[in-house]
Each structure stands twice: as C-alpha cells, then as structure tokens.
Design a protein around this motif. Structure first.
Motif, PDB file in Angstrom:
ATOM      1  N   GLY A   1       1.131  -0.856  -0.152  1.00 39.38           N
ATOM      2  CA  GLY A   1       0.485  -0.065   0.049  1.00 39.38           C
ATOM      3  C   GLY A   1       0.856   0.811   0.068  1.00 39.38           C
ATOM      4  N   GLY A   2       0.772   2.171   0.012  1.00 40.54           N
ATOM      5  CA  GLY A   2       1.098   3.281  -0.612  1.00 40.54           C
ATOM      6  C   GLY A   2       2.235   3.556  -2.392  1.00 40.54           C
ATOM      7  N   GLU A   3       3.002   4.339  -2.508  1.00 43.81           N
ATOM      8  CA  GLU A   3       3.907   4.495  -3.360  1.00 43.81           C
ATOM      9  C   GLU A   3       4.613   3.934  -2.966  1.00 43.81           C
ATOM     10  OE1 GLU A   3       4.981   8.877  -2.420  1.00 43.81           O
ATOM     11  OE2 GLU A   3       3.599   9.457  -2.198  1.00 43.81           O
ATOM     12  N   LEU A   4       4.850   3.091  -4.421  1.00 39.88           N
ATOM     13  CA  LEU A   4       5.242   2.121  -4.570  1.00 39.88           C
ATOM     14  C   LEU A   4       6.959   2.645  -5.278  1.00 39.88           C
ATOM     15  CD1 LEU A   4       6.580  -0.681  -4.065  1.00 39.88           C
ATOM     16  CD2 LEU A   4       4.788  -1.878  -6.043  1.00 39.88           C
ATOM     17  N   ASP A   5       7.863   2.571  -4.813  1.00 41.21           N
ATOM     18  CA  ASP A   5       8.835   3.600  -5.726  1.00 41.21           C
ATOM     19  C   ASP A   5      10.184   3.602  -5.757  1.00 41.21           C
ATOM     20  OD1 ASP A   5       9.536   5.003  -2.946  1.00 41.21           O
ATOM     21  OD2 ASP A   5       8.871   6.536  -3.744  1.00 41.21           O
ATOM     22  N   TRP A   6      11.006   3.667  -6.016  1.00 34.01           N
ATOM     23  CA  TRP A   6      12.488   3.448  -5.753  1.00 34.01           C
ATOM     24  C   TRP A   6      13.231   3.352  -4.033  1.00 34.01           C
ATOM     25  CZ3 TRP A   6      16.755   2.023  -7.758  1.00 34.01           C
ATOM     26  CH2 TRP A   6      18.167   2.665  -7.742  1.00 34.01           C
TER      27      TRP A   6
ATOM     28  N   THR B   1      -3.997  -3.838  -4.564  1.00 33.54           N
ATOM     29  CA  THR B   1      -5.497  -2.743  -3.848  1.00 33.54           C
ATOM     30  C   THR B   1      -5.010  -1.349  -3.431  1.00 33.54           C
ATOM     31  OG1 THR B   1      -6.446  -4.656  -4.058  1.00 33.54           O
ATOM     32  CG2 THR B   1      -7.232  -2.444  -3.371  1.00 33.54           C
ATOM     33  N   ASP B   2      -3.702  -1.007  -2.730  1.00 33.57           N
ATOM     34  CA  ASP B   2      -4.055  -0.444  -1.984  1.00 33.57           C
ATOM     35  C   ASP B   2      -2.517   0.189  -2.494  1.00 33.57           C
ATOM     36  OD1 ASP B   2      -5.692  -0.435   0.188  1.00 33.57           O
ATOM     37  OD2 ASP B   2      -5.076  -1.130   1.217  1.00 33.57           O
ATOM     38  N   VAL B   3      -2.207   0.724  -3.563  1.00 27.73           N
ATOM     39  CA  VAL B   3      -1.045   1.209  -4.380  1.00 27.73           C
ATOM     40  C   VAL B   3      -1.629   2.020  -5.240  1.00 27.73           C
ATOM     41  CG1 VAL B   3       0.526   1.020  -5.761  1.00 27.73           C
ATOM     42  CG2 VAL B   3       0.188  -0.842  -4.488  1.00 27.73           C
ATOM     43  N   SER B   4      -0.955   3.640  -3.549  1.00 26.02           N
ATOM     44  CA  SER B   4      -1.504   5.133  -4.909  1.00 26.02           C
ATOM     45  C   SER B   4      -0.632   5.224  -5.904  1.00 26.02           C
ATOM     46  CB  SER B   4      -1.476   5.633  -4.219  1.00 26.02           C
ATOM     47  OG  SER B   4      -0.667   6.153  -2.951  1.00 26.02           O
ATOM     48  N   PHE B   5       0.409   4.687  -5.505  1.00 20.03           N
ATOM     49  CA  PHE B   5       1.737   5.010  -6.960  1.00 20.03           C
ATOM     50  C   PHE B   5       2.577   4.634  -6.909  1.00 20.03           C
ATOM     51  CE2 PHE B   5       5.541   7.334  -7.686  1.00 20.03           C
ATOM     52  CZ  PHE B   5       5.905   7.865  -9.044  1.00 20.03           C
ATOM     53  N   CYS B   6       2.566   4.196  -8.158  1.00 21.76           N
ATOM     54  CA  CYS B   6       3.729   3.235  -8.413  1.00 21.76           C
ATOM     55  C   CYS B   6       4.891   3.687  -9.749  1.00 21.76           C
ATOM     56  CB  CYS B   6       3.713   1.935  -8.943  1.00 21.76           C
ATOM     57  SG  CYS B   6       5.209   1.021  -9.790  1.00 21.76           S
ATOM     58  N   ASP B   7       6.469   3.838  -9.754  1.00 23.10           N
ATOM     59  CA  ASP B   7       7.178   4.240 -10.788  1.00 23.10           C
ATOM     60  C   ASP B   7       7.751   3.031 -11.153  1.00 23.10           C
ATOM     61  OD1 ASP B   7       9.317   3.471  -8.881  1.00 23.10           O
ATOM     62  OD2 ASP B   7       9.576   6.387  -8.381  1.00 23.10           O
ATOM     63  N   CYS B   8       9.187   2.927 -12.206  1.00 19.92           N
ATOM     64  CA  CYS B   8       9.537   2.559 -12.499  1.00 19.92           C
ATOM     65  C   CYS B   8      10.271   1.711 -11.975  1.00 19.92           C
ATOM     66  CB  CYS B   8       9.913   2.715 -14.317  1.00 19.92           C
ATOM     67  SG  CYS B   8       9.898   3.425 -14.873  1.00 19.92           S
ATOM     68  N   ALA B   9      10.884   1.561 -10.956  1.00 17.81           N
ATOM     69  CA  ALA B   9      11.492   1.124  -9.508  1.00 17.81           C
ATOM     70  C   ALA B   9      10.747   0.050  -8.845  1.00 17.81           C
ATOM     71  CB  ALA B   9      12.082   2.181  -8.960  1.00 17.81           C
ATOM     72  N   GLY B  10       9.453   0.484  -8.905  1.00 12.69           N
ATOM     73  CA  GLY B  10       8.485  -0.152  -8.193  1.00 12.69           C
ATOM     74  C   GLY B  10       7.650  -1.344  -8.955  1.00 12.69           C
ATOM     75  N   GLY B  11       7.712  -0.918  -9.956  1.00 16.81           N
ATOM     76  CA  GLY B  11       6.896  -1.102 -11.566  1.00 16.81           C
ATOM     77  C   GLY B  11       8.114  -2.989 -11.309  1.00 16.81           C
ATOM     78  N   ASN B  12       9.404  -2.022 -11.773  1.00 15.20           N
ATOM     79  CA  ASN B  12      10.584  -3.453 -11.839  1.00 15.20           C
ATOM     80  C   ASN B  12      10.130  -4.655  -9.934  1.00 15.20           C
ATOM     81  OD1 ASN B  12      12.871  -4.193 -13.201  1.00 15.20           O
ATOM     82  ND2 ASN B  12      14.052  -4.090 -11.682  1.00 15.20           N
ATOM     83  N   ALA B  13      10.216  -3.553  -8.747  1.00 11.82           N
ATOM     84  CA  ALA B  13       9.880  -4.836  -7.657  1.00 11.82           C
ATOM     85  C   ALA B  13       9.171  -5.668  -8.237  1.00 11.82           C
ATOM     86  CB  ALA B  13      10.287  -3.841  -6.699  1.00 11.82           C
TER      87      ALA B  13
END
Length: 124
Positions: free
Chosen positions: A29-34, A60-72
């Motif tokens: 949940g929250g921001e999935l980032d670097w 469901t609770d992911v509010s933001f995802c950048d490329c680092a999060g997508g890679n994870a």
C-alpha cells in the motif's frame, strides 16, 4: 507449514505478508517507488521461504508506482516463478495499469483472486 508474517511501514509505504496452508499473500500500500521497492523483494522472499503453492500480490492500496516499483513487481514475478509457485495479482489500479502498459508488461502480472487462508495479511 507454520505461519510466517512480515510487515514494513515507511512514511508513504506499507507491506504486509503472510504465508500459511500453501498460500501466501503480500499486500502492498501507498507509494511503490525507489525507496520502497526493496521491501517488495523482502516480503516476497519471506513468503517464498515457506514454499507456498500460490503467492498473491495484493496491490489494491498502491496509490503510486514508478519504474523502480514496476521493476520490483516484475522481479517478484520472476522469484515466484523460480520457486515453482503460482502467482495471482489483485487490485491493479489505473496508474499502475498504465505504467505496465507503457513498459509492455501488462500480460506479465495475471489478475485474479486468491483468498484461501490469507485474508488476515492486513492489519486493521
């Protein structure tokens, strides 16, 4: 197999993981980032150590995802496949769906629902 729990809370990110009865659930949940991406790997690894038949990624609770999060998330997919487990993904929101489409990964994270024995992964 016993029960394994793993939890991380950062200022804008939370992850909860539980594995039991052959099924594992990792709820993010929250921001999935670097900054938070490494915790996805740790949560998935904690569950895979219990050798589940299926791992569910609840986004469901992911509010933001950048490329680092997508890679994870793609690395999580690879780890689950390497462990010989099935992968189900729940709750891909519009922003994450757009990111996955832009990087050509929409078909790599299968949507579905796995609830058996794993619902308590979230704390209320």
């Amino acid at each position: 197999m016993g029960e394994v729990r793993y939890a991380v809370t950062l200022s804008r990110f939370e992850s909860y993981a539980v594995a039991r009865a052959g099924v594992a659930r990792v709820a993010l949940g929250g921001e999935l980032d670097w900054d938070s991406a490494p915790y996805v790997h740790k949560a998935v690894a904690a569950c895979l150590a219990e050798q589940p038949k299926t791992l569910c990624l609840d986004l469901t609770d992911v509010s933001f995802c950048d490329c680092a999060g997508g890679n994870a998330l793609l690395e999580a997919r690879s780890a689950v496949r390497a462990a010989g487990a099935g992968l189900v993904v729940e709750g891909i929101g519009a922003q994450l769906a757009r990111l996955l489409a832009l990087i050509g990964a929409s078909d790599l994270l299968p949507a579905g629902r796995v609830a058996e024995a794993t619902e308590p992964a979230r704390r209320d």
